[in-house]
Design a protein around this motif. Sequence first.
Motif, short mmCIF file in Angstrom:
data_model
loop_
_atom_site.label_atom_id
_atom_site.label_comp_id
_atom_site.label_asym_id
_atom_site.label_seq_id
_atom_site.Cartn_x
_atom_site.Cartn_y
_atom_site.Cartn_z
N GLU A 1 -1.56 -91.38 48.36
CA GLU A 1 -0.50 -90.64 49.04
C GLU A 1 -0.67 -89.14 48.85
O GLU A 1 -0.35 -88.36 49.75
N GLN B 1 2.66 -98.65 46.56
CA GLN B 1 1.63 -97.73 47.01
C GLN B 1 0.67 -97.38 45.87
O GLN B 1 0.91 -97.70 44.71
N ARG C 1 7.67 -91.55 50.43
CA ARG C 1 6.57 -92.48 50.63
C ARG C 1 6.52 -93.65 49.64
O ARG C 1 5.87 -94.65 49.91
#
Length: 295
Positions: free
Chosen positions: A98, A93, A149
């Motif tokens: 995020e 990511q 996440r």
Amino acid sequence: MLVATLVSAHGQALLSDALLTRLANAVSGVTRQARLDGEVAADLFVDGADARKLEADIRAALDGTAVDIIVQPAATRRKALFLADMDSTMIGQECIDELAAYVGLKDKVASITERAMRGEIAFEPALRERVALLKGVPASVVDEIIRERITLTPGGRQLVRTMRANGAYTALVSGGFTVFTGPLGATIGFDEDRSNTLLVANGVLTGAVEAPILGKQAKLDSLVELREQRSLSRAATLAVGDGANDLAMLGEAGLGVAFRAKPAVAAAADARLDHADLTALLYAQGYRGDEIIQA
């Protein structure tokens, strides 16, 4: 003498005897071949070749098979210093995206991130612009983001831990933030991490980042500093990244590798990984499958 390391796509074993023979026959000067990990990874040793041409000839012979190719001088393939980008390289990511998701601005921030990583806009002002949008986000959400996440890139922990066990020094050098690189770097196993500091007041992000910003030049400077501290040659260094702010670092490393990279980065790097996981960087150094430390 050059060595062309061939590594199958993550989770696959594609280097059959027939394919390896076909690849060896596609180029001139092959002196020998060696398997590193069954049908997952193998080497072709080639005398008197041009590295770019050798890669191109092998890629053409692969005819679309999901195998990555890393070509380098055989004599200096084992590395003693490893520097890595974090976002979209060691993890799957972009941490700032995020954080933005927490306030419903992920799409807006992600579009700026994408342009910066492609080199379409300068990294430092793009970072400040994105961080400004995070003003008021509770700093405490970072732990939740890491827990829920963030995913580690396959092979990353094995890569770092195997290199360290064999005497190499490893550094996570990110244009992201210390609140992420600290815990994630420790989880992966890096010796140290370097990144930017988000400013916090009364438990919330102020929308600013501490100067100076760690970007393209700072990544390059980190490589040179760590190399000189250890009296290493350029050839003894390895770097991996995916974005435009990694280009200088990749260009200075003995082997600079683009991982799932933006087109301009993939074109400029010594090698690119489009299919394999990060253990490919161990095979590239001549490690065999049974020498890889499993995380």
